[in-house]
Write a protein that holds these residues in place. Structure first.
Motif, PDB file in Angstrom:
ATOM      1  N   GLN A 162       0.535  -1.457  -0.145  1.00  0.00           N
ATOM      2  CA  GLN A 162       0.318   0.235  -0.174  1.00  0.00           C
ATOM      3  C   GLN A 162       0.792   0.853   0.127  1.00  0.00           C
ATOM      4  O   GLN A 162       1.532   1.168   0.832  1.00  0.00           O
ATOM      5  CB  GLN A 162      -1.058   0.265   0.798  1.00  0.00           C
ATOM      6  CG  GLN A 162      -1.546  -0.945   0.931  1.00  0.00           C
ATOM      7  CD  GLN A 162      -3.015  -1.026   2.268  1.00  0.00           C
ATOM      8  OE1 GLN A 162      -3.765   0.597   2.377  1.00  0.00           O
ATOM      9  NE2 GLN A 162      -2.850  -1.571   3.573  1.00  0.00           N
ATOM     10  N   VAL A 163       0.464   2.003  -0.681  1.00  0.00           N
ATOM     11  CA  VAL A 163       1.454   3.588  -0.919  1.00  0.00           C
ATOM     12  C   VAL A 163       0.388   4.658  -0.664  1.00  0.00           C
ATOM     13  O   VAL A 163      -0.916   4.278  -0.963  1.00  0.00           O
ATOM     14  CB  VAL A 163       2.100   3.315  -1.800  1.00  0.00           C
ATOM     15  CG1 VAL A 163       3.421   2.397  -1.798  1.00  0.00           C
ATOM     16  CG2 VAL A 163       1.346   3.252  -3.350  1.00  0.00           C
ATOM     17  N   VAL A 164       0.441   5.797  -0.601  1.00  0.00           N
ATOM     18  CA  VAL A 164      -0.318   6.814  -0.459  1.00  0.00           C
ATOM     19  C   VAL A 164       0.857   8.335  -1.035  1.00  0.00           C
ATOM     20  O   VAL A 164       1.831   8.299  -0.735  1.00  0.00           O
ATOM     21  CB  VAL A 164      -0.181   7.188   1.086  1.00  0.00           C
ATOM     22  CG1 VAL A 164      -1.351   8.937   1.196  1.00  0.00           C
ATOM     23  CG2 VAL A 164      -1.163   6.021   1.681  1.00  0.00           C
ATOM     24  N   GLY A 165      -0.110   9.114  -1.643  1.00  0.00           N
ATOM     25  CA  GLY A 165       0.379  10.109  -2.416  1.00  0.00           C
ATOM     26  C   GLY A 165       1.492   9.883  -3.985  1.00  0.00           C
ATOM     27  O   GLY A 165       1.631  10.794  -4.033  1.00  0.00           O
ATOM     28  N   LEU A 166       0.961   8.571  -4.941  1.00  0.00           N
ATOM     29  CA  LEU A 166       2.104   8.432  -5.489  1.00  0.00           C
ATOM     30  C   LEU A 166       1.630   7.931  -6.646  1.00  0.00           C
ATOM     31  O   LEU A 166       2.259   8.649  -7.767  1.00  0.00           O
ATOM     32  CB  LEU A 166       3.136   7.369  -5.362  1.00  0.00           C
ATOM     33  CG  LEU A 166       3.536   7.016  -3.915  1.00  0.00           C
ATOM     34  CD1 LEU A 166       4.853   5.793  -4.173  1.00  0.00           C
ATOM     35  CD2 LEU A 166       5.020   8.869  -4.012  1.00  0.00           C
ATOM     36  N   GLU A 167       0.432   8.668  -6.798  1.00  0.00           N
ATOM     37  CA  GLU A 167      -0.056   8.136  -8.044  1.00  0.00           C
ATOM     38  C   GLU A 167       0.024   9.375  -9.049  1.00  0.00           C
ATOM     39  O   GLU A 167       0.069   8.594 -10.943  1.00  0.00           O
ATOM     40  CB  GLU A 167      -1.551   7.895  -8.468  1.00  0.00           C
ATOM     41  CG  GLU A 167      -1.914   7.410  -7.172  1.00  0.00           C
ATOM     42  CD  GLU A 167      -2.164   7.167  -5.517  1.00  0.00           C
ATOM     43  OE1 GLU A 167      -1.550   8.622  -5.267  1.00  0.00           O
ATOM     44  OE2 GLU A 167      -3.006   6.265  -4.966  1.00  0.00           O
ATOM     45  N   ALA A 168       0.305  10.383  -9.280  1.00  0.00           N
ATOM     46  CA  ALA A 168       0.419  11.636 -10.342  1.00  0.00           C
ATOM     47  C   ALA A 168       1.516  11.150 -10.395  1.00  0.00           C
ATOM     48  O   ALA A 168       2.036  11.703 -11.201  1.00  0.00           O
ATOM     49  CB  ALA A 168       0.182  13.069  -9.519  1.00  0.00           C
ATOM     50  N   ASP A 169       3.374  11.135  -9.997  1.00  0.00           N
ATOM     51  CA  ASP A 169       4.414  11.121  -9.611  1.00  0.00           C
ATOM     52  C   ASP A 169       4.434   9.729 -10.722  1.00  0.00           C
ATOM     53  O   ASP A 169       4.928  10.306 -11.611  1.00  0.00           O
ATOM     54  CB  ASP A 169       5.147  10.550  -8.465  1.00  0.00           C
ATOM     55  CG  ASP A 169       4.844  12.196  -7.999  1.00  0.00           C
ATOM     56  OD1 ASP A 169       4.306  13.690  -8.442  1.00  0.00           O
ATOM     57  OD2 ASP A 169       5.498  12.340  -6.793  1.00  0.00           O
ATOM     58  N   THR A 170       3.650   8.679 -10.655  1.00  0.00           N
ATOM     59  CA  THR A 170       4.150   7.383 -11.171  1.00  0.00           C
ATOM     60  C   THR A 170       3.761   7.897 -12.304  1.00  0.00           C
ATOM     61  O   THR A 170       4.189   7.381 -13.668  1.00  0.00           O
ATOM     62  CB  THR A 170       2.814   6.634 -10.561  1.00  0.00           C
ATOM     63  OG1 THR A 170       3.965   6.019  -9.120  1.00  0.00           O
ATOM     64  CG2 THR A 170       3.485   4.987 -11.456  1.00  0.00           C
ATOM     65  N   GLN A 171       2.124   8.382 -12.393  1.00  0.00           N
ATOM     66  CA  GLN A 171       2.184   8.201 -14.852  1.00  0.00           C
ATOM     67  C   GLN A 171       2.902   8.986 -15.016  1.00  0.00           C
ATOM     68  O   GLN A 171       3.841   9.279 -16.006  1.00  0.00           O
ATOM     69  CB  GLN A 171       0.472   9.214 -13.605  1.00  0.00           C
ATOM     70  CG  GLN A 171       0.182   9.286 -16.037  1.00  0.00           C
ATOM     71  CD  GLN A 171       0.449   8.149 -15.708  1.00  0.00           C
ATOM     72  OE1 GLN A 171      -0.813   7.376 -15.245  1.00  0.00           O
ATOM     73  NE2 GLN A 171       0.254   7.776 -17.497  1.00  0.00           N
ATOM     74  N   LYS A 172       3.727  10.497 -14.447  1.00  0.00           N
ATOM     75  CA  LYS A 172       4.585  11.539 -14.766  1.00  0.00           C
ATOM     76  C   LYS A 172       6.141  10.390 -15.096  1.00  0.00           C
ATOM     77  O   LYS A 172       6.478  10.560 -15.800  1.00  0.00           O
ATOM     78  CB  LYS A 172       4.968  12.359 -13.537  1.00  0.00           C
ATOM     79  CG  LYS A 172       5.894  13.266 -14.724  1.00  0.00           C
ATOM     80  CD  LYS A 172       6.591  14.574 -13.682  1.00  0.00           C
ATOM     81  CE  LYS A 172       7.957  14.109 -12.652  1.00  0.00           C
ATOM     82  NZ  LYS A 172       8.552  15.054 -11.900  1.00  0.00           N
ATOM     83  N   LEU A 173       6.265   9.714 -14.000  1.00  0.00           N
ATOM     84  CA  LEU A 173       7.410   8.812 -14.831  1.00  0.00           C
ATOM     85  C   LEU A 173       7.136   8.098 -16.327  1.00  0.00           C
ATOM     86  O   LEU A 173       7.666   7.506 -17.128  1.00  0.00           O
ATOM     87  CB  LEU A 173       8.086   7.893 -13.814  1.00  0.00           C
ATOM     88  CG  LEU A 173       8.152   9.060 -12.688  1.00  0.00           C
ATOM     89  CD1 LEU A 173       8.781   8.253 -11.699  1.00  0.00           C
ATOM     90  CD2 LEU A 173      10.159   9.546 -13.317  1.00  0.00           C
ATOM     91  N   LYS A 174       6.244   7.654 -16.196  1.00  0.00           N
ATOM     92  CA  LYS A 174       5.819   6.450 -16.604  1.00  0.00           C
ATOM     93  C   LYS A 174       5.609   7.034 -18.022  1.00  0.00           C
ATOM     94  O   LYS A 174       6.020   6.748 -19.493  1.00  0.00           O
ATOM     95  CB  LYS A 174       4.371   5.952 -16.813  1.00  0.00           C
ATOM     96  CG  LYS A 174       4.190   4.798 -15.475  1.00  0.00           C
ATOM     97  CD  LYS A 174       2.471   4.328 -15.253  1.00  0.00           C
ATOM     98  CE  LYS A 174       2.117   3.761 -16.294  1.00  0.00           C
ATOM     99  NZ  LYS A 174       0.906   2.903 -15.810  1.00  0.00           N
TER     100      LYS A 174
END
Length: 851
Positions: A162-174
């Protein structure tokens, strides 16, 4: 640490006194005095770590106390060995044994030394009183006795994925990654320790879109002391190549060959070295035609830049927002209730604690892990908040303060277990099994009311993972943790404690076995308790003869782990004096080479509890003396391809909890161990059967497994089947596993239909089922149960079953609780939900998701 050492010793001392063996009883007065003094100091010692960081004098006192307790424990161990020797003397000779002149020097020296130790410990107690103004020492009350109890949550509760607050950063890196068409695109994730750089990289690396986009993915943990060869070998392991013996040029050539025409992703995690020539050499050897990406995580921006990352492709993780901080804390601290607080009076204290973490995920998880394992009482939470405030006053680094607090709040038995991680190198992936065996071998695991030691060791491991001090690396298909590691900042805490103690005169009792180990380390540390293989994944220790020859001189050794080690000569010759190590409780020869037979002097090790010879392909026989090692708890001979049989008399090992790789004798081999002997192993919890012919199971033996009322995990593996397949299938169909079975694995089954007893009526408590390889084409009609009797299975694995033809609707109907599924290389399965599982290269897979 002193409270952990004292706690373990007091536990052993209490047990020894209760046993009332002759030798221990003769020194009962001294042992009772020793127990009383240590029990009086235990309340103070719980806080000694915190106190000694402020007072150098207390630090020196506690180190002296620890050394005395270690010596007393060695004396107690010697007494117990003597008592065991007494028990082996025929009863008619015991009266002579009592007055043996050879005992006089031992009795004199032991009595003298115990009196000296007691006097010194009494003086230490007085010094503490003088130094800190403590006038009264009180024994631990019932509330404080929790140190001796297992964790509040003794099973794995917190889900580390479980992680929190990384969704937007993950999409940017992808998005950056998907831009790469040719060449090698370099991306950097740069930030301070504890900010979640590795977690962010893992999110991208494990993302389904990323997994589908790249043909090859490689993850490399780059330690501060890495070599180019280690980096390349790690890359090749992800490409399916062991790369043993290759030089640097050959390694790079292999990598290039594997990646030709492939789109690939490399993660270089936690890079420190600013000198980047090593990376340039690797980078120049990688193919660029089809496009590749490399993600570099580092604390130093210059490192990323020298590895080819442009400013436009540097991602700097931000501190978590206030809402995300509280959400992450709740997910950890209230994991048992799905992340819901449920205690309004605790919310304000919780938010006060979270605010001090300054938005750093590692700090939040560490303090959340503390609270998960505490009772939800306001006073207890307030106490933790105040201690955290004090830690921050001394060290403004909220991550290090939270980790220090987490360590301080560990029960004593978990401190002993946790400190073991300091022996392993940076970024080392460690198996849970190796840790559990070590803890059992040294007596770190508290056992109460006849509880199985293997269960207690697993509870200790869960106690550390729930506190977020240990990171999960790999799980089996059913969610059970298999390997782990610790964050480098957690390791820094442990290394500092070890170095601090050693610089103040504390002796070394535990040593990592490595290829570069100098035999002088053994010569100067003859009171070692544990000598343990600490090689990294895929690496082997090459042990010089000079080092191997010193093993038998460490007479107080409890743990000898030679796994993944290569020797210049046969091990049985090197270890011909191993019988001198009378205190040994755990020996591992797993994957050690060359081991052809067990050392004959092993017979003398009456205290041995764990023997692991797994993956020793040249081991041909188990000697008959194995059946005399009555304290054996774990016997692992799995994956020993040359081993033909077990000696007769195995049923005498009534303390066995795990028996792996058992090969029963055929009906005409009367001098060897038959399957009938298993019925005497009433404590057996885990069993792996290796079967070849039907006559290995007699008609009167088909109900043997029903006698094993503790059995939870059963594996049946059918090996080297040729013309004997039909008779073996018939006998397996007659077997009757116990109803309480929790997990069943069936491997290489030669029958076209599943065993008749594999059904929800015969196995109503089965939760996990794995069927791998073999000729199975259909499930027996009874497998599907009835409308009133369906499976309670939660996890199912079907692997390499090329003839199996079944429909998803039947599986779904008979297993309504199914939540984890792994299906691999089963091309004839029909109507399986490809949209849920994904289809890649013949593999359907859906892990830890609700269907």
């Amino acid at each position: 640490m002193v409270d952990a050492v004292v706690s373990v010793f007091v536990e052993k001392l209490v047990n020894a006194i209760q046993e009332q063996s002759r030798i221990v009883t003769e020194f009962r007065d001294q042992f009772e005095r020793l127990k009383g003094e240590l029990q009086l100091m235990q309340s103070f010692l719980r806080d000694a770590d915190r106190v000694k960081r402020k007072h150098q004098g207390v630090k020196m006192i506690t180190i002296r106390l620890r050394e005395l307790v270690y010596e007393a424990e060695d004396i107690l161990a010697d007494c117990r060995v003597r008592s065991n020797e007494d028990e082996e003397v025929p009863s008619k000779c015991k009266c002579l044994k009592c007055f043996s002149p050879s005992d006089l020097p031992f009795h004199y020296q032991t009595g003298k030394r115990l009196r000296e130790i007691n006097e010194k410990i009494t003086a230490i107690k007085q010094s503490i009183s003088t130094y800190l103004g403590v006038t009264v020492f009180t024994p631990m009350g019932s509330a404080e006795a929790n140190d001796h109890e297992m964790s509040r949550w003794s099973s794995h509760v917190y889900d580390h994925t479980q992680v929190v607050g990384l969704e937007a950063d993950t999409q940017k890196l992808k998005d950056w990654i998907f831009e790469a068409n040719n060449g090698l695109l370099a991306i950097g994730i740069v930030g301070m320790g504890g900010l979640g750089k590795t977690t962010q990289a893992q999110m991208v690396f494990n993302d389904k879109e990323v997994e589908n986009y790249f043909d090859r993915r490689m993850w490399v943990s780059v330690s501060q002391t890495f070599t180019e060869e280690q980096i390349m070998r790690s890359m090749l392991r992800y490409l399916g190549d062991a790369s043993v013996g290759d030089d640097r040029g050959e390694l790079l050539r292999k990598i290039n060959q594997y990646l030709q025409g492939q789109r690939y992703l490399i993660v270089m995690d936690d890079v420190w070295r600013e000198e980047s020539a090593w990376w340039q050499r690797i980078c120049n050897g990688l193919p660029k035609e089809t496009g590749g990406s490399v993600i570099i995580t580092t604390r130093i921006v210059k490192v990323a830049q020298k590895m080819g990352v442009t400013e436009a492709r540097i991602h700097r993780p931000k501190f978590l927002s206030e809402n995300d901080c509280w959400l992450l804390f709740r997910k950890v601290a209230f994991a048992a209730s799905g992340g819901e607080c449920g205690y309004p009076e605790l919310e304000s204290v919780g938010k006060e604690i979270v605010e001090k973490c300054k938005g750093l995920p590692l700090a939040i998880k560490a303090v959340g892990g503390i609270m998960l394992c505490k009772l939800p009482y306001y006073d207890e939470w307030r106490r933790i908040a105040e201690n955290f405030r004090e830690e921050l006053a001394e060290n403004d680094d909220s991550v290090m303060a939270s980790l220090q607090l987490s360590y301080d709040e560990l029960p004593s038995y978990l401190k002993s277990c946790f400190l073991c991680f300091s022996l392993f190198p940076e970024d080392c992936v460690i198996t849970k099994e190796q840790l559990a065996h070590w803890w059992i071998g040294e007596g770190f695991v508290p056992v109460r009311s006849g509880r199985l030691t293997t269960l207690a060791a697993e509870d200790c491991f869960s106690g550390l993972t729930n506190r977020c001090l240990v990171e999960v690396v790999d799980k089996t298909y059913n969610g059970i943790i298999y390997t782990c590691k610790i964050h480098d900042m957690v390791r820094d805490i442990l290394i500092k404690k070890r170095e601090d103690d050693e610089s103040n005169g504390a002796s070394t009792r535990h040593l990592g076995l490595r290829s570069d180990l100098d035999c002088r380390h053994l010569h100067t540390n003859l009171k070692l308790r544990a000598l343990l293989s600490t090689s990294k994944t895929g690496e082997y220790n090459k042990i010089p003869l000079a080092v191997a020859g010193k093993f038998s001189e460490c007479r107080y050794l409890r743990v000898l782990d030679l796994s993944k080690s290569i020797f210049d000569t046969h091990l049985e010759n090197l270890l011909d004096q191993i019988g001198l190590l009378q205190h040994l409780t755990f020996i591992s020869f797993s994957n050690a080479h060359p081991l052809v037979q067990l050392p004959p002097s092993l017979e003398k090790l009456s205290n041995l509890e764990i023997l692991d010879t797994s993956y020793c392909q040249n081991l041909m026989i188990l000697p008959s003396f194995i059946t005399t090692l009555e304290k054996l708890t774990i016997l692992d001979v799995s994956y020993c391809g040359s081993l033909e049989y077990f000696p007769k008399g195995l049923g005498r090992l009534s303390n066995l909890e795990e028996l792996l790789g058992f090969r029963p004798a055929r009906s005409n081999q009367l001098e060897k161990c038959s399957i009938a002997e298993l019925k005497s192993l009433s404590r057996l919890r885990k069993l792996e059967l290796r079967l070849k012919r039907g006559d290995e199971i007699g008609d009167s033996e088909v109900n043997v497994l029903l006698h094993l009322q503790q059995l939870q995990f059963l594996t049946i593996s059918c090996i080297d089947i040729d013309s004997h397949g039909d008779d073996l299938v018939a006998k397996i169909n007659k077997l009757s596993p116990p109803q309480q079975l929790h997990e069943f694995r069936l491997m290489f089954f030669p029958g076209e239909m599943s065993p008749t007893w594999l059904n929800p009526i015969s196995l109503p408590m089965l939760r996990y089922l794995s069927i791998c390889s073999g000729d199975m084409a259909k499930m027996n009609p009874r497998f599907w149960g009835t409308p009133g009797s369906v499976w309670k299975i939660e996890g199912l694995m079907l692997e390499t079953l090329s003839d199996l033809e079944e429909e998803w609707s039947a599986v779904h109907q008979s297993m309504p609780s199914l939540s984890i599924m792994n299906v691999c290389w089963c091309p004839k399965l029909k109507s399986f939900p490809i949209e849920d599982f994904g289809y890649r290269g013949g593999v359907w897979k859906k892990e830890e998701q609700r269907i």
